[in-house]
Design a protein around this motif. Structure first.
Motif, PDB file in Angstrom:
ATOM      1  N   GLY A   1       9.111  -4.880 -15.100  1.00  0.00           N
ATOM      2  CA  GLY A   1       7.952  -4.896 -14.217  1.00  0.00           C
ATOM      3  C   GLY A   1       6.673  -5.243 -14.955  1.00  0.00           C
ATOM      4  O   GLY A   1       5.820  -5.979 -14.432  1.00  0.00           O
ATOM      5  N   MET A   2       6.526  -4.757 -16.172  1.00  0.00           N
ATOM      6  CA  MET A   2       5.325  -5.047 -16.961  1.00  0.00           C
ATOM      7  C   MET A   2       5.252  -6.525 -17.328  1.00  0.00           C
ATOM      8  O   MET A   2       4.154  -7.111 -17.358  1.00  0.00           O
ATOM      9  N   ARG A   3       6.401  -7.140 -17.598  1.00  0.00           N
ATOM     10  CA  ARG A   3       6.390  -8.582 -17.891  1.00  0.00           C
ATOM     11  C   ARG A   3       5.980  -9.378 -16.656  1.00  0.00           C
ATOM     12  O   ARG A   3       5.252 -10.370 -16.752  1.00  0.00           O
ATOM     13  N   MET A   4       6.468  -8.947 -15.493  1.00  0.00           N
ATOM     14  CA  MET A   4       6.056  -9.596 -14.246  1.00  0.00           C
ATOM     15  C   MET A   4       4.556  -9.461 -14.042  1.00  0.00           C
ATOM     16  O   MET A   4       3.857 -10.434 -13.728  1.00  0.00           O
TER      17      MET A   4
ATOM     18  N   PHE B   1      -3.921   3.278 -13.436  1.00  0.00           N
ATOM     19  CA  PHE B   1      -3.055   2.118 -13.209  1.00  0.00           C
ATOM     20  C   PHE B   1      -3.114   1.695 -11.743  1.00  0.00           C
ATOM     21  O   PHE B   1      -3.149   0.501 -11.441  1.00  0.00           O
ATOM     22  N   ILE B   2      -3.163   2.656 -10.844  1.00  0.00           N
ATOM     23  CA  ILE B   2      -3.220   2.359  -9.415  1.00  0.00           C
ATOM     24  C   ILE B   2      -4.479   1.564  -9.085  1.00  0.00           C
ATOM     25  O   ILE B   2      -4.432   0.601  -8.314  1.00  0.00           O
ATOM     26  N   ILE B   3      -5.612   1.944  -9.664  1.00  0.00           N
ATOM     27  CA  ILE B   3      -6.866   1.227  -9.405  1.00  0.00           C
ATOM     28  C   ILE B   3      -6.735  -0.229  -9.793  1.00  0.00           C
ATOM     29  O   ILE B   3      -7.156  -1.132  -9.051  1.00  0.00           O
ATOM     30  N   HIS B   4      -6.132  -0.493 -10.933  1.00  0.00           N
ATOM     31  CA  HIS B   4      -5.932  -1.872 -11.389  1.00  0.00           C
ATOM     32  C   HIS B   4      -5.029  -2.631 -10.424  1.00  0.00           C
ATOM     33  O   HIS B   4      -5.313  -3.774 -10.048  1.00  0.00           O
ATOM     34  N   LEU B   5      -3.937  -1.991  -9.995  1.00  0.00           N
ATOM     35  CA  LEU B   5      -3.011  -2.639  -9.067  1.00  0.00           C
ATOM     36  C   LEU B   5      -3.670  -2.884  -7.712  1.00  0.00           C
ATOM     37  O   LEU B   5      -3.434  -3.925  -7.072  1.00  0.00           O
ATOM     38  N   GLN B   6      -4.503  -1.961  -7.270  1.00  0.00           N
ATOM     39  CA  GLN B   6      -5.211  -2.145  -6.002  1.00  0.00           C
ATOM     40  C   GLN B   6      -6.179  -3.321  -6.076  1.00  0.00           C
ATOM     41  O   GLN B   6      -6.348  -4.060  -5.095  1.00  0.00           O
ATOM     42  N   GLU B   7      -6.800  -3.516  -7.213  1.00  0.00           N
ATOM     43  CA  GLU B   7      -7.702  -4.653  -7.404  1.00  0.00           C
ATOM     44  C   GLU B   7      -6.936  -5.970  -7.313  1.00  0.00           C
ATOM     45  O   GLU B   7      -7.415  -6.947  -6.726  1.00  0.00           O
ATOM     46  N   ILE B   8      -5.743  -5.998  -7.888  1.00  0.00           N
ATOM     47  CA  ILE B   8      -4.922  -7.206  -7.809  1.00  0.00           C
ATOM     48  C   ILE B   8      -4.515  -7.478  -6.365  1.00  0.00           C
ATOM     49  O   ILE B   8      -4.588  -8.612  -5.878  1.00  0.00           O
ATOM     50  N   LEU B   9      -4.102  -6.423  -5.661  1.00  0.00           N
ATOM     51  CA  LEU B   9      -3.722  -6.577  -4.256  1.00  0.00           C
ATOM     52  C   LEU B   9      -4.902  -7.100  -3.432  1.00  0.00           C
ATOM     53  O   LEU B   9      -4.720  -7.960  -2.557  1.00  0.00           O
TER      54      LEU B   9
ATOM     55  N   PHE C   1       7.775  -0.323 -10.471  1.00  0.00           N
ATOM     56  CA  PHE C   1       6.935   0.791 -10.927  1.00  0.00           C
ATOM     57  C   PHE C   1       7.138   2.027 -10.050  1.00  0.00           C
ATOM     58  O   PHE C   1       7.119   3.162 -10.549  1.00  0.00           O
ATOM     59  N   SER C   2       7.337   1.807  -8.761  1.00  0.00           N
ATOM     60  CA  SER C   2       7.596   2.927  -7.860  1.00  0.00           C
ATOM     61  C   SER C   2       8.906   3.616  -8.240  1.00  0.00           C
ATOM     62  O   SER C   2       8.989   4.844  -8.292  1.00  0.00           O
TER      63      SER C   2
ATOM     64  N   ASN D   1       0.821  -1.211   0.000  1.00  0.00           N
ATOM     65  CA  ASN D   1       0.000   0.000   0.000  1.00  0.00           C
ATOM     66  C   ASN D   1       0.855   1.261   0.000  1.00  0.00           C
ATOM     67  O   ASN D   1       0.518   2.245  -0.662  1.00  0.00           O
ATOM     68  N   GLU D   2       1.982   1.230   0.731  1.00  0.00           N
ATOM     69  CA  GLU D   2       2.875   2.389   0.738  1.00  0.00           C
ATOM     70  C   GLU D   2       3.506   2.591  -0.637  1.00  0.00           C
ATOM     71  O   GLU D   2       3.679   3.725  -1.098  1.00  0.00           O
ATOM     72  N   THR D   3       3.848   1.474  -1.294  1.00  0.00           N
ATOM     73  CA  THR D   3       4.462   1.568  -2.617  1.00  0.00           C
ATOM     74  C   THR D   3       3.478   2.147  -3.634  1.00  0.00           C
ATOM     75  O   THR D   3       3.859   2.936  -4.506  1.00  0.00           O
ATOM     76  N   LEU D   4       2.210   1.763  -3.515  1.00  0.00           N
ATOM     77  CA  LEU D   4       1.194   2.262  -4.443  1.00  0.00           C
ATOM     78  C   LEU D   4       1.071   3.775  -4.401  1.00  0.00           C
ATOM     79  O   LEU D   4       0.748   4.405  -5.413  1.00  0.00           O
ATOM     80  N   THR D   5       1.327   4.362  -3.243  1.00  0.00           N
ATOM     81  CA  THR D   5       1.218   5.821  -3.122  1.00  0.00           C
ATOM     82  C   THR D   5       2.298   6.540  -3.940  1.00  0.00           C
ATOM     83  O   THR D   5       2.168   7.734  -4.226  1.00  0.00           O
ATOM     84  N   ASN D   6       3.370   5.808  -4.316  1.00  0.00           N
ATOM     85  CA  ASN D   6       4.453   6.419  -5.092  1.00  0.00           C
ATOM     86  C   ASN D   6       4.232   6.328  -6.597  1.00  0.00           C
ATOM     87  O   ASN D   6       5.022   6.851  -7.382  1.00  0.00           O
ATOM     88  N   ILE D   7       3.147   5.643  -6.995  1.00  0.00           N
ATOM     89  CA  ILE D   7       2.874   5.454  -8.418  1.00  0.00           C
ATOM     90  C   ILE D   7       1.814   6.470  -8.836  1.00  0.00           C
ATOM     91  O   ILE D   7       0.724   6.505  -8.289  1.00  0.00           O
ATOM     92  N   SER D   8       2.121   7.280  -9.817  1.00  0.00           N
ATOM     93  CA  SER D   8       1.308   8.459 -10.095  1.00  0.00           C
ATOM     94  C   SER D   8       0.094   8.217 -10.994  1.00  0.00           C
ATOM     95  O   SER D   8      -0.908   8.911 -10.880  1.00  0.00           O
ATOM     96  N   ALA D   9       0.146   7.265 -11.902  1.00  0.00           N
ATOM     97  CA  ALA D   9      -0.949   7.070 -12.864  1.00  0.00           C
ATOM     98  C   ALA D   9      -2.174   6.478 -12.156  1.00  0.00           C
ATOM     99  O   ALA D   9      -2.190   5.309 -11.800  1.00  0.00           O
TER     100      ALA D   9
END
Length: 278
Positions: A264-267, A138-146, A249-250, A127-135
């Motif tokens: 990171g995108m391949r991962m 993209f964050i919404i998608h990553l939060q759904e995965i988390l 991504f951060s 969650n802390e790392t997500l705050t460093n990602i600006s788009a």
């Protein structure tokens, strides 16, 4: 006012040459009349990183000579110089197997020491790392995965606790494997910590092996030479892959590095493929 090189030259009675490196640290090499040998000098901005590099080297070799502080708050580590040789590409299965053996030996030989970092709570870290990602999209998608992985938190935490009994390198990649006196070894230990050993595979597999299955299998065959318990469930494997991608991504949201971002995108693509099959 003297610059860093001038200060080091004076203190070590040397004429050092700057070694270009992609990290934020500054490295020098040259002959020291004080030590009557060629030395390698690494200047850190963070004391803990210097101490970590120092303590690991003290465990596995005889390189350490001294350390000291220079102003403003720069931490200097002085070691015997090694004649390092880069590993030539392409990476073959035999080479990948040897790299696995070397990492396995590192995990077996290096022991925890006072002040070593330990992986923090992965959910907090994510969650802390997500705050460093600006788009934002993209964050919404990553939060759904988390959120999906949080459903399996118990299994993931059990796997991580079981496989976090070793000191891991923290930055395993081809650039940190070198040939010294005819033998392949690992260098650069400032990111060493205690954590799940699988984390030491991720960037190597995706960045240097480009997820080549033959190379991955060969590496793991070599790694298993010490019978270290690294195997985890698929959900934990993909969670750790996701966490590693978040870290990339951060980093690339602050420092432009298109090639590293693609790692990171391949991962992330593999994580998404795993989720689509559930």
């Amino acid at each position: 006012m003297m610059n860093v090189k001038q200060i080091l030259d004076q203190q070590l009675v040397a004429d050092l040459k700057l070694i270009p490196h992609e990290s934020k640290n500054t490295s020098f090499s040259g002959f020291s009349y004080l030590y009557q040998q060629t030395i390698f000098v690494k200047v850190f901005q963070v004391k803990h990183k210097m101490e970590t590099e120092k303590k690991v080297n003290q465990q596995i070799n005889q390189r350490y000579l001294t350390d000291f502080v220079i102003e403003p708050a720069q931490y200097v580590l002085v070691m015997h110089n090694l004649d390092l040789e880069d590993i030539a590409r392409p990476i073959t299965p035999d080479l990948a197997s040897t790299m696995g053996e070397v990492l396995s030996d590192f995990h077996r030989e290096v022991k925890p020491f006072a002040g070593i970092n330990k992986e923090i709570d992965y959910w907090i870290m994510a969650n802390e790392t997500l705050t460093n990602i600006s788009a934002s999209s993209f964050i919404i998608h990553l939060q759904e995965i988390l959120s999906y992985f949080e459903l399996y938190a118990k299994t993931i935490e059990q796997d991580i606790n079981r496989t976090s009994k070793h000191v891991i390198h923290g930055d395993v990649g081809l650039r940190n494997y070198k040939i010294v006196a005819g033998r392949i070894c690992l260098i650069d230990f400032e990111k060493v910590k205690i954590g799940p050993v699988f984390l030491d595979f991720t960037k190597l597999f995706y960045q240097d092996f480009r997820n080549d299955q033959k190379l991955k299998k060969a590496f793991l065959r070599g790694y298993q030479s010490n019978q270290i318990d690294w195997q985890i469930s698929k959900v934990t494997e993909n969670f750790l892959l996701f966490i590693t991608a978040l870290g990339i991504f951060s980093y690339t949201s602050q420092i432009m590095d298109t090639n590293f971002e693609q790692v990171g995108m391949r991962m992330l693509a593999d994580v998404e493929q795993y989720l689509s099959q559930q």
